[in-house]
Write an enzyme that holds these catalytic residues in place. Structure first.
Site, PDB file in Angstrom:
ATOM      1  N   TYR A  67       0.856  -1.205   0.000  1.00 65.39           N
ATOM      2  CA  TYR A  67       0.000   0.000   0.000  1.00 65.39           C
ATOM      3  C   TYR A  67       0.878   1.236   0.000  1.00 65.39           C
ATOM      4  O   TYR A  67       1.838   1.321   0.749  1.00 65.39           O
ATOM      5  CB  TYR A  67      -0.889   0.021   1.249  1.00 65.39           C
ATOM      6  CG  TYR A  67      -2.351  -0.071   0.870  1.00 65.39           C
ATOM      7  CD1 TYR A  67      -2.940   0.930   0.106  1.00 65.39           C
ATOM      8  CD2 TYR A  67      -3.119  -1.172   1.237  1.00 65.39           C
ATOM      9  CE1 TYR A  67      -4.269   0.822  -0.282  1.00 65.39           C
ATOM     10  CE2 TYR A  67      -4.445  -1.272   0.854  1.00 65.39           C
ATOM     11  CZ  TYR A  67      -5.012  -0.272   0.099  1.00 65.39           C
ATOM     12  OH  TYR A  67      -6.319  -0.371  -0.294  1.00 65.39           O
ATOM     13  N   GLU A  71      -0.620   4.808  -0.511  1.00 63.16           N
ATOM     14  CA  GLU A  71      -1.462   5.990  -0.785  1.00 63.16           C
ATOM     15  C   GLU A  71      -0.634   7.251  -0.625  1.00 63.16           C
ATOM     16  O   GLU A  71       0.144   7.384   0.312  1.00 63.16           O
ATOM     17  CB  GLU A  71      -2.660   6.007   0.168  1.00 63.16           C
ATOM     18  CG  GLU A  71      -3.746   5.036  -0.268  1.00 63.16           C
ATOM     19  CD  GLU A  71      -4.967   5.087   0.641  1.00 63.16           C
ATOM     20  OE1 GLU A  71      -4.978   5.867   1.604  1.00 63.16           O
ATOM     21  OE2 GLU A  71      -5.918   4.320   0.366  1.00 63.16           O
ATOM     22  N   ASP A  94      -5.941  13.575 -25.571  1.00 61.85           N
ATOM     23  CA  ASP A  94      -6.016  12.184 -25.122  1.00 61.85           C
ATOM     24  C   ASP A  94      -5.377  11.327 -26.207  1.00 61.85           C
ATOM     25  O   ASP A  94      -6.032  10.962 -27.187  1.00 61.85           O
ATOM     26  CB  ASP A  94      -7.474  11.784 -24.883  1.00 61.85           C
ATOM     27  CG  ASP A  94      -7.615  10.304 -24.543  1.00 61.85           C
ATOM     28  OD1 ASP A  94      -6.585   9.595 -24.517  1.00 61.85           O
ATOM     29  OD2 ASP A  94      -8.756   9.856 -24.314  1.00 61.85           O
ATOM     30  N   THR A 146      -3.055   6.024 -22.306  1.00 55.81           N
ATOM     31  CA  THR A 146      -2.876   4.694 -21.743  1.00 55.81           C
ATOM     32  C   THR A 146      -1.392   4.371 -21.868  1.00 55.81           C
ATOM     33  O   THR A 146      -0.655   5.020 -22.612  1.00 55.81           O
ATOM     34  CB  THR A 146      -3.657   3.631 -22.539  1.00 55.81           C
ATOM     35  OG1 THR A 146      -3.210   3.684 -23.899  1.00 55.81           O
ATOM     36  CG2 THR A 146      -5.154   3.889 -22.483  1.00 55.81           C
ATOM     37  N   LYS A 199      -1.149   0.581 -25.127  1.00 53.23           N
ATOM     38  CA  LYS A 199      -1.462   0.478 -26.559  1.00 53.23           C
ATOM     39  C   LYS A 199      -0.146   0.592 -27.346  1.00 53.23           C
ATOM     40  O   LYS A 199       0.704  -0.271 -27.188  1.00 53.23           O
ATOM     41  CB  LYS A 199      -2.515   1.510 -26.926  1.00 53.23           C
ATOM     42  CG  LYS A 199      -3.851   1.217 -26.185  1.00 53.23           C
ATOM     43  CD  LYS A 199      -4.962   2.203 -26.485  1.00 53.23           C
ATOM     44  CE  LYS A 199      -6.207   1.868 -25.678  1.00 53.23           C
ATOM     45  NZ  LYS A 199      -7.255   2.895 -25.783  1.00 53.23           N
ATOM     46  N   ARG A 233      -1.061  -2.446 -18.633  1.00 55.92           N
ATOM     47  CA  ARG A 233      -2.382  -1.816 -18.673  1.00 55.92           C
ATOM     48  C   ARG A 233      -2.433  -0.690 -17.649  1.00 55.92           C
ATOM     49  O   ARG A 233      -2.225  -0.929 -16.452  1.00 55.92           O
ATOM     50  CB  ARG A 233      -3.396  -2.901 -18.305  1.00 55.92           C
ATOM     51  CG  ARG A 233      -4.834  -2.634 -18.617  1.00 55.92           C
ATOM     52  CD  ARG A 233      -5.554  -3.965 -18.826  1.00 55.92           C
ATOM     53  NE  ARG A 233      -5.104  -4.523 -20.071  1.00 55.92           N
ATOM     54  CZ  ARG A 233      -5.595  -4.138 -21.258  1.00 55.92           C
ATOM     55  NH1 ARG A 233      -6.557  -3.263 -21.345  1.00 55.92           N
ATOM     56  NH2 ARG A 233      -5.124  -4.651 -22.368  1.00 55.92           N
TER      57      ARG A 233
END
Ligand SMILES: *Cc1c(COP(=O)(O)O)cnc(C)c1O
Length: 427
Positions: free
Chosen positions: A69, A71, A215, A241, A244, A250
């Site tokens: 974790y 954060e 984008d 992304t 791609k 991903r």
């Protein structure tokens, strides 16, 4: 299975996967993964948004970093024990900035859609106006489709493409911007085969006082290698992304050159939208940015574009219409308007012979989103395997044989596809 045994595997990726599966206790799930691995090996992957990552990236994605974790951001975490993941995220940030030549990078978005949502949360209030590209012209769901959060929570105005040239209609963009005064304009697409003019978009954004979001989810690999013009300095914010054409894991990223925007974006990603970042994916993104900065990657993207052009030419010679008549990038859209063939039927017919594609709307599509009149093809994945320009004529021939005889026997084509795949094993 521990990280040590994974790192020791130094065979091909198929064996690497097989080795991982043999070690898995959950044999049911391992069986599905092995079946998917074989599917990827034996099929010609023409989905324009997919790619095959390197073994380094696979290893990072499958690493013990998934346990942590973290954060917050490097040096400002809400959990202890972050000394190593801080270094990992900082390195990913630094590499993203250097790859895209910008001042600020957020590498935490779990996906391209969440990267866009972070921008909306950072810059907009509910019901503000967004000007984006319509889906049948090539825009993405998150650019204002009614079924997406964007379409539900914002006032959407959509621009399209010229009905004849299928190029973005910049006059329409300017007219709509002046009329509706959007707070945010989006340039970028999921199935647009031509070059986007970021400067023209920025000029219009300045005329109406809008932010400009580029984008570039699909074309980021082309951008960082100079095969497509760069959104900076024109865009206020860039989202992409990483899975791609960038050929990473991903995930999503948000980039900007403006400190004020960067602060808002960081707050929007965490704590605005997400909790703990996926540190295994962030490590893999860092590896991706490094790989994408090499001469070998530039050469790869050059081949992706050459292959797309060759595939477009071969399909045209077989008599097919393509949206905009061809391609300048890594993808093309076959247009079946006026034929007795839907995108849906074509996708399924090709799948039966091992050619994987996706149905896609075409400009002013008369068919539903379920049927569609188009089929989107892209070359990033097959080019990673090593497919070259002469192979594109063979693929086009297979596609034509299948689409011109939908009920015909599949055996010969299935064999031909498998042979082609065996020539370029996934590794
Ligand atoms: C693929 C894509 C996205 C979304 O990416 P996901 O990771 O699938 O959420 C956003 N914008 C554009 C233009 C895309 O093509």
């Amino acid at each position: 299975m521990g990280i040590h045994s994974m790192i020791q595997v130094k065979s091909t990726s198929q064996e690497h996967n097989a080795a991982m599966h043999h070690a898995m206790i959950d044999t049911e799930m391992a069986g599905f993964i092995a079946a998917e691995s074989k599917r990827q090996q034996d099929h010609i992957e023409l989905i324009a948004s997919e790619n095959f990552v390197s073994r380094d990236i696979l290893t990072a994605c499958g690493s013990i970093l998934t346990n942590k974790y973290a954060e917050g951001y490097p040096g400002k975490r809400y959990y202890g024990g972050c000394q190593y993941v801080d270094q990992i995220e900082q390195m990913a940030i630094d590499r993203a900035k250097s790859l895209f030549g910008c001042a600020f990078a957020n590498v935490q978005p779990h996906s391209g859609s969440q990267a866009n949502q972070a921008v909306f949360l950072a810059l907009l209030e509910p019901r503000d106006t967004i000007l984006g590209m319509s889906m049948d012209s090539g825009g993405h769901l998150t650019h204002g489709a009614k079924v997406s959060l964007t379409g539900k929570w914002f006032n959407i105005v959509s621009y399209g493409v010229n009905p004849v040239t299928h190029r973005v209609d910049m006059d329409q963009v300017r007219d709509l911007a002046k009329k509706h005064r959007p707070k945010l304009m989006i340039v970028g697409a999921s199935s647009y085969p031509r070059i986007l003019n970021f400067k023209e978009f920025r000029d219009i954004a300045d005329e109406v006082g809008a932010f400009l979001l580029a984008d570039v989810a699909h074309i980021s690999g082309l951008i960082v290698t100079g095969h497509h013009p760069h959104p900076f300095p024109h865009a206020h914010v860039l989202t992409s992304t990483t899975h791609k054409t960038l050929r990473g894991p991903r995930g999503g990223i948000v980039l900007t050159n403006e400190e004020e925007l960067a602060k808002k974006i960081n707050g929007a990603v965490f704590p605005g939208l997400q909790g703990g970042p996926l540190m295994h994916v962030i490590a893999a993104k860092g590896i991706c940015f490094q790989e994408a900065s090499t001469p070998a990657f530039s050469q790869y993207i050059g081949s992706v574009c050459d292959n797309a052009a060759a595939l477009a030419q071969a399909l045209t010679q077989h008599g097919y219409n393509l949206v905009s008549g061809g391609t300048d990038n890594h993808l093309l859209v076959m247009d079946f308007s006026g034929l007795d063939l839907s995108g849906h039927a074509a996708q399924h017919a090709l799948e039966a012979v091992g050619i994987t594609t996706n149905k896609n709307g075409v400009p002013n599509d008369r068919c539903s989103y379920v049927q569609t009149s188009g089929l989107r093809l892209g070359t990033p994945a097959i080019t990673t395997r090593g497919f070259m320009v002469p192979d594109m004529a063979i693929i086009a021939q297979c596609i034509h044989q299948r689409l011109s005889n939908l009920d015909g026997p599949v055996d010969v084509l299935v064999n031909q596809v498998e042979q082609l795949c065996q020539k370029y094993p996934l590794n």
